[in-house]
Design an enzyme around this catalytic site. Structure first.
Site, PDB file in Angstrom:
ATOM      1  N   LYS A 196       0.751  -1.188   0.114  1.00 16.17           N
ATOM      2  CA  LYS A 196       0.185  -0.110  -0.071  1.00 16.17           C
ATOM      3  C   LYS A 196       0.893   1.272   0.075  1.00 16.17           C
ATOM      4  O   LYS A 196       0.625   2.033  -0.776  1.00 16.17           O
ATOM      5  CB  LYS A 196      -0.849   0.161   1.265  1.00 16.17           C
ATOM      6  CG  LYS A 196      -1.768   1.164   1.299  1.00 16.17           C
ATOM      7  CD  LYS A 196      -2.743   0.910   2.342  1.00 16.17           C
ATOM      8  CE  LYS A 196      -3.379   2.343   2.520  1.00 16.17           C
ATOM      9  NZ  LYS A 196      -4.395   2.357   4.114  1.00 16.17           N
ATOM     10  N   GLU A 202      10.690  -4.738   4.042  1.00 14.56           N
ATOM     11  CA  GLU A 202      10.444  -6.389   3.633  1.00 14.56           C
ATOM     12  C   GLU A 202      10.029  -6.630   2.300  1.00 14.56           C
ATOM     13  O   GLU A 202      10.775  -6.979   1.370  1.00 14.56           O
ATOM     14  CB  GLU A 202       9.524  -7.209   4.461  1.00 14.56           C
ATOM     15  CG  GLU A 202      10.053  -7.214   5.993  1.00 14.56           C
ATOM     16  CD  GLU A 202       9.471  -6.154   6.674  1.00 14.56           C
ATOM     17  OE1 GLU A 202       9.056  -4.942   6.286  1.00 14.56           O
ATOM     18  OE2 GLU A 202       9.404  -6.143   8.124  1.00 14.56           O
ATOM     19  N   GLY A 258      -4.513  -1.653   5.359  1.00 14.98           N
ATOM     20  CA  GLY A 258      -3.916  -2.842   5.231  1.00 14.98           C
ATOM     21  C   GLY A 258      -4.540  -4.307   5.235  1.00 14.98           C
ATOM     22  O   GLY A 258      -4.755  -5.013   4.442  1.00 14.98           O
ATOM     23  N   ARG A 259      -5.119  -4.116   6.570  1.00  8.91           N
ATOM     24  CA  ARG A 259      -5.611  -5.758   6.736  1.00  8.91           C
ATOM     25  C   ARG A 259      -7.110  -5.717   6.580  1.00  8.91           C
ATOM     26  O   ARG A 259      -7.695  -6.846   6.675  1.00  8.91           O
ATOM     27  CB  ARG A 259      -5.562  -5.583   8.411  1.00  8.91           C
ATOM     28  CG  ARG A 259      -6.271  -4.569   9.326  1.00  8.91           C
ATOM     29  CD  ARG A 259      -5.611  -4.560  10.520  1.00  8.91           C
ATOM     30  NE  ARG A 259      -5.928  -3.249  11.420  1.00  8.91           N
ATOM     31  CZ  ARG A 259      -5.519  -2.111  11.577  1.00  8.91           C
ATOM     32  NH1 ARG A 259      -4.253  -2.075  10.681  1.00  8.91           N
ATOM     33  NH2 ARG A 259      -5.885  -1.242  12.045  1.00  8.91           N
ATOM     34  N   GLU A 344      -4.025  -6.041  15.181  1.00  3.63           N
ATOM     35  CA  GLU A 344      -3.636  -4.765  14.820  1.00  3.63           C
ATOM     36  C   GLU A 344      -4.622  -3.719  15.080  1.00  3.63           C
ATOM     37  O   GLU A 344      -4.449  -2.509  15.198  1.00  3.63           O
ATOM     38  CB  GLU A 344      -3.132  -4.976  13.398  1.00  3.63           C
ATOM     39  CG  GLU A 344      -2.140  -4.127  12.961  1.00  3.63           C
ATOM     40  CD  GLU A 344      -1.461  -3.948  11.656  1.00  3.63           C
ATOM     41  OE1 GLU A 344      -0.165  -4.215  11.636  1.00  3.63           O
ATOM     42  OE2 GLU A 344      -2.103  -4.005  10.649  1.00  3.63           O
ATOM     43  N   HIS A 375      -4.494 -32.334  19.425  1.00  3.22           N
ATOM     44  CA  HIS A 375      -3.251 -33.291  19.866  1.00  3.22           C
ATOM     45  C   HIS A 375      -2.036 -32.393  20.115  1.00  3.22           C
ATOM     46  O   HIS A 375      -0.980 -32.831  20.535  1.00  3.22           O
ATOM     47  CB  HIS A 375      -2.828 -34.163  18.854  1.00  3.22           C
ATOM     48  CG  HIS A 375      -4.008 -35.031  18.371  1.00  3.22           C
ATOM     49  ND1 HIS A 375      -4.346 -36.231  18.988  1.00  3.22           N
ATOM     50  CD2 HIS A 375      -4.825 -34.930  17.567  1.00  3.22           C
ATOM     51  CE1 HIS A 375      -5.425 -37.018  18.429  1.00  3.22           C
ATOM     52  NE2 HIS A 375      -5.893 -35.988  17.648  1.00  3.22           N
ATOM     53  N   LYS A 495      10.170  -0.340  13.587  1.00  2.98           N
ATOM     54  CA  LYS A 495      10.567   0.122  12.289  1.00  2.98           C
ATOM     55  C   LYS A 495      11.616   1.174  12.123  1.00  2.98           C
ATOM     56  O   LYS A 495      12.870   0.845  11.544  1.00  2.98           O
ATOM     57  CB  LYS A 495       9.513   0.584  11.385  1.00  2.98           C
ATOM     58  CG  LYS A 495       8.410  -0.561  10.851  1.00  2.98           C
ATOM     59  CD  LYS A 495       7.540  -0.020   9.765  1.00  2.98           C
ATOM     60  CE  LYS A 495       6.312  -0.469   9.674  1.00  2.98           C
ATOM     61  NZ  LYS A 495       5.298  -0.165   9.019  1.00  2.98           N
TER      62      LYS A 495
HETATM   63  O1  F6P Z   1       3.429  -2.665   9.450  1.00  2.00           O
HETATM   64  C1  F6P Z   1       2.108  -2.732   9.712  1.00  2.00           C
HETATM   65  C2  F6P Z   1       1.757  -2.508   8.147  1.00  2.00           C
HETATM   66  O2  F6P Z   1       1.519  -1.143   8.113  1.00  2.00           O
HETATM   67  C3  F6P Z   1       0.477  -3.255   8.143  1.00  2.00           C
HETATM   68  O3  F6P Z   1      -0.710  -2.517   8.694  1.00  2.00           O
HETATM   69  C4  F6P Z   1       0.164  -3.357   6.731  1.00  2.00           C
HETATM   70  O4  F6P Z   1      -0.604  -4.290   6.383  1.00  2.00           O
HETATM   71  C5  F6P Z   1       1.822  -3.986   6.319  1.00  2.00           C
HETATM   72  O5  F6P Z   1       2.420  -3.125   7.200  1.00  2.00           O
HETATM   73  C6  F6P Z   1       2.218  -3.670   4.970  1.00  2.00           C
HETATM   74  O6  F6P Z   1       1.992  -2.535   4.607  1.00  2.00           O
HETATM   75  P1  F6P Z   1       2.313  -1.980   3.151  1.00  2.00           P
HETATM   76  O7  F6P Z   1       1.124  -2.511   2.285  1.00  2.00           O
HETATM   77  O8  F6P Z   1       2.107  -0.706   2.969  1.00  2.00           O
HETATM   78  O9  F6P Z   1       3.582  -2.333   2.482  1.00  2.00           O
END
Ligand code: F6P
Length: 530
Positions: A196, A202, A258-259, A344, A375, A495
């Site tokens: 987003k 990452e 995002g979620r 979150e 289990h 972060k």
């Molecule tokens: O670190 C949390 C977050 O902002 C989430 O809310 C989001 O889903 C995820 O990182 C990924 O963010 P992006 O889609 O901006 O890479």
């Protein structure tokens, strides 16, 4: 407060007593809507509890909050944003104007763009740099840009196109990239890079590594990037700076959290797998649950009931966690998806006005598919000292009818909710001939609350309803606690600190370290031993 007094009277009452006293309980405390059968009779509640919880919901202004979300008001107060994932599944032709923009039309324009692209990949008319058709789609993203499509792809695997597989890379750990791409042919691989913000360490790192991987196979020919990368983002500049042609970018909007973004272009890899038609069926399922949430009286409203029950255990019984236990292997990733959705959203320590709250907010969400968990950790739920309310989710029909498997699976699911509610007493054990000395170890007290969510069959539509059910349950709890369920400031500090430590790990010369003593020593040790 009336609920506190009621809790004091009710807390000693057991589920066994409640069922014995009231033969109409099971029939009364079940609801059916949109093909979802919701049995909440095995909860430690009475009609009075439910009436008081409904009163609480009204006092907290839940109906007005629901209306505010659906009208596109800026209910995400700390980011001053509207919260409109519900617009992502509005049928074409409806209208919702936010900040002068007709959002439903914009949503459908992107859905059409996604469908055209998905069809090209599925039919083989989209070709890689060397002319080969795509056999593997790799989604690169993290958090909401990973968990939604990953969970839904696993859930709807039975509906996906044979010969076309989707894989997911999320972790910054190079192992994720190495293992996911092992054995893949770059000429047949399409990367869907989802972020987003287009700022996420990452995702950008994995996308760079993917670019190097593709370029290494194409002899460094940069034109390969356009054939092997598409992007999903709100940040066109970031995408273009990365080298992806913005013609191959699928946009979405800052009013999609995002979620909550599975239904946006973030679902592109899923759409490629299951096809635009199935994807629309999923959206239709979401939309039906949205309408149910928006229009049903609170008493008949499934997400409201689920949210209020969660509040009841969280704030009165002081339960710290809630387990989600799907009895369907296809839903194996649902608990981790819901972990982000709920934790979150509702892991907040201040209210909407920024005041520190004096009560507990969101619980810890966890779980595994049944019967595996039986289990492993169910022992603690049955006989431990912690109260863990559980959601059991199952389907009457299996997508893989293999011998007795499905009956055995469902027998286990029903048995668990029965055992958790009613347990096994000393008298019953004695009657079964259990040695007296062993009885204390074997007693199951019961009185462990569960919801049973039973659907006919796992389809794109039923998955949509189920996920929307949890989205709105999360919303309901947030409204009761008076918190902003749509920001996530808590993830920022880590972060920020990582950004400071990265150059300290990467510098050739020993860096000046100015952290606490523990962190300084960890950095030094890592530099020495890596
Ligand atoms: O670190 C949390 C977050 O902002 C989430 O809310 C989001 O889903 C995820 O990182 C990924 O963010 P992006 O889609 O901006 O890479």
């Amino acid at each position: 407060m009336a609920l506190e007094q009621h809790f004091d009277q009710l807390k000693e009452l057991t589920l066994g007593e409640m069922f014995a006293k009231d033969r109409s309980r099971a029939g009364r405390l079940t609801k059916e809507a949109l093909g979802i059968y919701f049995d909440y009779s095995k909860h430690r509640v009475t009609d009075e509890t439910l009436a008081l919880l409904m009163r609480l919901a009204r006092e907290c202004g839940l109906p007005a909050r629901i209306q505010a979300m659906f009208e596109g008001r800026r209910i995400n107060v700390s980011e001053q944003r509207a919260v409109l994932h519900i617009a992502l599944r509005e049928p074409p032709g409806t209208s919702l104007v936010v900040d002068g923009q007709e959002v439903v039309a914009a949503v459908h324009a992107v859905l059409d763009q996604m469908a055209a692209f998905a069809d090209r990949v599925r039919s083989g008319s989209w070709r890689g740099h060397t002319g080969k058709r795509v056999s593997t789609v790799v989604n690169i993203g993290i958090g909401g840009s990973d968990l939604g499509p990953r969970m839904a792809y696993e859930a709807l695997r039975a509906y996906s196109q044979p010969g076309l597989s989707v894989r997911f890379i999320s972790n910054i750990d190079g192992t994720d990239f190495a293992e996911v791409t092992r054995g893949l042919d770059p000429a047949e691989t399409l990367f869907v890079v989802c972020s987003k913000s287009w700022h996420t360490l990452e995702t950008l790192t994995n996308a760079e590594t993917a670019k190097e991987w593709v370029l290494a196979a194409s002899g460094g020919d940069e034109s390969a990037v356009a054939r092997h990368f598409v992007a999903v983002s709100t940040n066109a500049k970031g995408v273009s700076d990365f080298g992806i042609d913005t013609a191959n970018m699928f946009p979405f909007w800052d009013w999609v959290g995002g979620r909550y973004s599975l239904d946006s272009a973030i679902g592109l890899s899923l759409m490629i797998a299951i096809g635009p038609e199935r994807f629309s069926e999923m959206l239709q399922g979401f939309h039906e649950m949205d309408e149910h949430f928006r229009t049903s009286p609170l008493e008949d409203n499934l997400p409201v009931l689920m949210g209020l029950l969660a509040v009841w255990y969280n704030n009165f019984f002081e339960a710290e966690s809630l387990a989600v236990l799907p009895y369907d292997q296809y839903l194996a990733r649902l608990p981790s998806y819901l972990q982000q959705l709920e934790m979150e959203s509702n892991g907040k320590h201040v209210d909407l006005k920024g005041q520190t709250v004096s009560y507990q907010t969101g619980p810890i969400i966890w779980g595994q598919p049944g019967t595996n968990g039986q289990h492993a950790f169910y022992q603690l739920i049955h006989q431990g000292t912690k109260l863990v309310p559980c959601d059991f989710i199952g389907f009457c029909q299996t997508l893989n009818p293999l011998g007795r498997h499905h009956d055995l699976l469902m027998a286990n699911m029903f048995a668990q909710t029965e055992a958790l509610a009613f347990g096994r007493s000393t008298a019953e054990l004695r009657q079964a001939g259990v040695a007296e000395w062993q009885i204390p170890y074997r007693v199951c007290e019961g009185n462990r609350p569960t919801s049973t969510i039973l659907l006919d069959r796992l389809t794109p539509g039923s998955l949509g309803k189920l996920v929307a059910l949890y989205e709105h349950k999360t919303f309901t709890q947030g409204a009761i606690w008076g918190i902003d369920s749509f920001d996530q400031w808590g993830v920022e500090l880590g972060k920020l600190l990582a950004d400071r430590i990265i150059p300290e790990l990467e510098s050739a010369a020993d860096p000046e370290l100015d952290h606490d003593d523990s962190t300084n020593e960890l950095i030094r040790r890592y530099r020495r031993l890596r």
